[in-house]
Design an enzyme around this catalytic site. Structure first.
Site, PDB file in Angstrom:
ATOM      1  N   ARG A  36      19.816 -26.806  -7.203  1.00 56.15           N
ATOM      2  CA  ARG A  36      19.659 -27.368  -5.857  1.00 56.15           C
ATOM      3  C   ARG A  36      18.650 -28.523  -5.874  1.00 56.15           C
ATOM      4  NH1 ARG A  36      17.859 -23.620  -0.985  1.00 56.15           N
ATOM      5  NH2 ARG A  36      16.192 -23.053  -2.424  1.00 56.15           N
ATOM      6  N   ARG A  57      12.710 -27.587  -5.079  1.00 60.69           N
ATOM      7  CA  ARG A  57      11.701 -26.772  -4.395  1.00 60.69           C
ATOM      8  C   ARG A  57      10.883 -25.987  -5.433  1.00 60.69           C
ATOM      9  NH1 ARG A  57      14.675 -23.750   0.549  1.00 60.69           N
ATOM     10  NH2 ARG A  57      13.451 -22.050  -0.298  1.00 60.69           N
ATOM     11  N   LYS A  65      22.524 -20.254   3.836  1.00 65.88           N
ATOM     12  CA  LYS A  65      22.111 -20.153   5.253  1.00 65.88           C
ATOM     13  C   LYS A  65      21.830 -21.542   5.835  1.00 65.88           C
ATOM     14  CE  LYS A  65      18.535 -17.485   4.379  1.00 65.88           C
ATOM     15  NZ  LYS A  65      18.651 -17.437   2.912  1.00 65.88           N
ATOM     16  N   ARG A 118      12.942 -11.367   8.688  1.00 59.95           N
ATOM     17  CA  ARG A 118      13.080 -11.069   7.268  1.00 59.95           C
ATOM     18  C   ARG A 118      12.663  -9.643   6.944  1.00 59.95           C
ATOM     19  NH1 ARG A 118      13.252 -16.414   4.949  1.00 59.95           N
ATOM     20  NH2 ARG A 118      13.612 -16.231   2.720  1.00 59.95           N
ATOM     21  N   ARG A 149      12.096 -13.652  -5.334  1.00 60.23           N
ATOM     22  CA  ARG A 149      12.650 -13.825  -3.979  1.00 60.23           C
ATOM     23  C   ARG A 149      13.839 -12.892  -3.779  1.00 60.23           C
ATOM     24  NH1 ARG A 149      13.716 -19.967  -4.177  1.00 60.23           N
ATOM     25  NH2 ARG A 149      14.760 -19.704  -2.176  1.00 60.23           N
TER      26      ARG A 149
HETATM   27  P1  AP5 Z   1      21.159 -23.348   0.903  1.00 63.54           P
HETATM   28  O1  AP5 Z   1      21.993 -23.673   2.085  1.00 63.54           O
HETATM   29  O2  AP5 Z   1      19.959 -24.180   0.622  1.00 63.54           O
HETATM   30  O3  AP5 Z   1      20.815 -21.770   0.887  1.00 63.54           O
HETATM   31  P2  AP5 Z   1      19.734 -20.933   1.724  1.00 63.54           P
HETATM   32  O4  AP5 Z   1      20.346 -19.612   2.001  1.00 63.54           O
HETATM   33  O5  AP5 Z   1      19.231 -21.739   2.865  1.00 63.54           O
HETATM   34  O6  AP5 Z   1      18.652 -20.777   0.595  1.00 63.54           O
HETATM   35  P3  AP5 Z   1      17.059 -20.786   0.717  1.00 63.54           P
HETATM   36  O7  AP5 Z   1      16.552 -20.886  -0.703  1.00 63.54           O
HETATM   37  O8  AP5 Z   1      16.592 -21.846   1.671  1.00 63.54           O
HETATM   38  O9  AP5 Z   1      16.797 -19.383   1.301  1.00 63.54           O
HETATM   39  P4  AP5 Z   1      15.483 -18.601   1.322  1.00 63.54           P
HETATM   40  O10 AP5 Z   1      15.778 -17.576   2.329  1.00 63.54           O
HETATM   41  O11 AP5 Z   1      15.037 -18.115   0.005  1.00 63.54           O
HETATM   42  O12 AP5 Z   1      14.396 -19.735   1.673  1.00 63.54           O
HETATM   43  P5  AP5 Z   1      13.560 -20.077   2.977  1.00 63.54           P
HETATM   44  O13 AP5 Z   1      13.330 -21.516   3.009  1.00 63.54           O
HETATM   45  O14 AP5 Z   1      14.137 -19.399   4.158  1.00 63.54           O
HETATM   46  O15 AP5 Z   1      22.138 -23.383  -0.375  1.00 63.54           O
HETATM   47  C1  AP5 Z   1      21.624 -23.174  -1.680  1.00 63.54           C
HETATM   48  C2  AP5 Z   1      22.378 -24.087  -2.672  1.00 63.54           C
HETATM   49  O16 AP5 Z   1      23.742 -23.655  -2.708  1.00 63.54           O
HETATM   50  C3  AP5 Z   1      22.397 -25.560  -2.275  1.00 63.54           C
HETATM   51  O17 AP5 Z   1      22.337 -26.354  -3.404  1.00 63.54           O
HETATM   52  C4  AP5 Z   1      23.747 -25.704  -1.547  1.00 63.54           C
HETATM   53  O18 AP5 Z   1      24.254 -27.030  -1.639  1.00 63.54           O
HETATM   54  C5  AP5 Z   1      24.605 -24.703  -2.316  1.00 63.54           C
HETATM   55  N1  AP5 Z   1      25.664 -24.102  -1.518  1.00 63.54           N
HETATM   56  C6  AP5 Z   1      25.595 -23.673  -0.234  1.00 63.54           C
HETATM   57  N2  AP5 Z   1      26.771 -23.152   0.168  1.00 63.54           N
HETATM   58  C7  AP5 Z   1      27.600 -23.250  -0.886  1.00 63.54           C
HETATM   59  C8  AP5 Z   1      28.945 -22.868  -1.102  1.00 63.54           C
HETATM   60  N3  AP5 Z   1      29.691 -22.288  -0.146  1.00 63.54           N
HETATM   61  N4  AP5 Z   1      29.502 -23.097  -2.326  1.00 63.54           N
HETATM   62  C9  AP5 Z   1      28.769 -23.699  -3.307  1.00 63.54           C
HETATM   63  N5  AP5 Z   1      27.479 -24.078  -3.166  1.00 63.54           N
HETATM   64  C10 AP5 Z   1      26.905 -23.853  -1.969  1.00 63.54           C
HETATM   65  O19 AP5 Z   1      12.182 -19.310   2.670  1.00 63.54           O
HETATM   66  C11 AP5 Z   1      11.323 -19.757   1.636  1.00 63.54           C
HETATM   67  C12 AP5 Z   1      10.030 -18.937   1.648  1.00 63.54           C
HETATM   68  O20 AP5 Z   1       9.344 -19.121   2.906  1.00 63.54           O
HETATM   69  C13 AP5 Z   1      10.180 -17.423   1.523  1.00 63.54           C
HETATM   70  O21 AP5 Z   1      10.307 -17.023   0.174  1.00 63.54           O
HETATM   71  C14 AP5 Z   1       8.879 -16.934   2.184  1.00 63.54           C
HETATM   72  O22 AP5 Z   1       7.793 -17.084   1.296  1.00 63.54           O
HETATM   73  C15 AP5 Z   1       8.693 -17.916   3.325  1.00 63.54           C
HETATM   74  N6  AP5 Z   1       9.343 -17.430   4.560  1.00 63.54           N
HETATM   75  C16 AP5 Z   1      10.404 -18.007   5.189  1.00 63.54           C
HETATM   76  N7  AP5 Z   1      10.746 -17.298   6.279  1.00 63.54           N
HETATM   77  C17 AP5 Z   1       9.889 -16.239   6.347  1.00 63.54           C
HETATM   78  C18 AP5 Z   1       9.742 -15.137   7.233  1.00 63.54           C
HETATM   79  N8  AP5 Z   1      10.573 -14.955   8.277  1.00 63.54           N
HETATM   80  N9  AP5 Z   1       8.751 -14.242   6.992  1.00 63.54           N
HETATM   81  C19 AP5 Z   1       7.904 -14.401   5.961  1.00 63.54           C
HETATM   82  N10 AP5 Z   1       8.004 -15.412   5.062  1.00 63.54           N
HETATM   83  C20 AP5 Z   1       8.983 -16.334   5.255  1.00 63.54           C
HETATM   84 MG    MG Z   2      17.354 -22.561   3.407  1.00 65.35          MG
END
Ligand code: AP5
Ligand code: MG
Length: 239
Positions: free
Chosen positions: A132, A165, A18, A93, A176
């Site tokens: 990552r 992270r 994402k 979410r 997660r």
């Molecule tokens: P990356 O682009 O980093 O993936 P991502 O989907 O952004 O992964 P996240 O871990 O950030 O998602 P998340 O939803 O768990 O975390 P968030 O920060 O939102 O890519 C991942 C890896 O793959 C990288 O190394 C990249 O280079 C690689 N990659 C990407 N595309 C590729 C491809 N096509 N081919 C190969 N490799 C590839 O949330 C974290 C925490 O915050 C949550 O757990 C929760 O506690 C809290 N939180 C956030 N939002 C909310 C909400 N709305 N409500 C409540 N709690 C929330």
């Molecule tokens: Mg992300």
């Protein structure tokens, strides 16, 4: 200049790409990328009460309470740079957050225009989260295929330190994914009932995913203009 309004919600599991895709899309469409995870991490870096509260949930892979998250997003969407639209990454979410988002947008007569959904298998998600690295300074993300330089970030002359992270530890990764399946995956049906979902394979190379993504958001715009805007009332019926 393109005056089209884009209300984009990016759906996908943890590690589905994402953030990677949102950065590219935001630059192409010239609209802000809003990641609730990044907003929480930035609050934590500054030591705010919001950041400290969020950390206790993030470290366990649980969702931060809705009232905190929705308030933060409402404030961000009211910033002037969102006038032409936004890309939401990691929000909503759960269904309650999706309904709250509808209500916030309805206040200004807006609605979500497209919801690209990045599909990636659990095995690939786990592999990606384990490989990552993120830059503390500019937020750039590296992986196994494009590993970071030994000496640090080096993206566009950045020399930030790279880190893993804390929520990418094995037990938290698994939780997660569980939380995603239980609370976030129901949004696929929520938005599909409005004809807004476009499923994209997130296991293709980054550039191919981006092309699919651009097609999805632009087709979404055409569909939205012929169908009329979705309303919160329509969403309630959908559930
Ligand atoms: P990356 O682009 O980093 O993936 P991502 O989907 O952004 O992964 P996240 O871990 O950030 O998602 P998340 O939803 O768990 O975390 P968030 O920060 O939102 O890519 C991942 C890896 O793959 C990288 O190394 C990249 O280079 C690689 N990659 C990407 N595309 C590729 C491809 N096509 N081919 C190969 N490799 C590839 O949330 C974290 C925490 O915050 C949550 O757990 C929760 O506690 C809290 N939180 C956030 N939002 C909310 C909400 N709305 N409500 C409540 N709690 C929330
Ligand atoms: Mg992300």
């Amino acid at each position: 200049m393109n005056s089209q309004w884009y209300g984009i919600v990016l759906l996908g599991g943890p590690g589905s790409g994402k953030g990677t895709q949102a950065v590219l899309l935001a630059s192409t469409l010239n609209i802000p990328h809003i990641s609730t995870g990044d907003l929480f991490r930035s609050n934590l870096k500054q030591g705010t009460p919001l950041g400290i509260l969020a950390k206790s949930y993030m470290d366990r892979g649980e969702l931060v309470p809705d009232e905190v998250t929705v308030g933060m997003v409402r404030e961000r969407l009211n910033q002037p740079d969102c006038a032409r639209g936004f890309i939401l990454d990691g929000f909503p979410r759960n269904v309650a957050q999706a309904k709250a988002l509808d209500a916030v947008l309805a206040e200004t007569g807006k609605a979500i225009s497209s919801v690209p959904y990045l599909h990636v298998s659990d095995a690939v998600l786990l592999e990606r989260l384990s490989n990552r690295w993120t830059c503390r300074a500019c937020g750039a993300v590296f992986n196994k295929v494009t590993p970071p330089p030994r000496e640090g970030c080096k993206k566009e002359k950045c020399d930030g330190e790279l880190y893993r992270r804390p929520d990418d530890e094995p037990e938290t990764q698994k939780n997660r994914i569980r939380v995603y399946e239980k609370q976030t995956a129901p949004l696929i049906i929520f938005y599909a009932k409005r004809g807004l979902i476009n499923e994209i394979s997130g296991e293709q190379p980054v550039e191919h995913v981006q092309l699919d993504m651009l097609r999805a958001v632009n087709l979404g715009m055409q569909d939205a203009s012929s169908r009329g805007k979705a309303t919160p009332a329509a969403a309630d019926e959908a559930c």
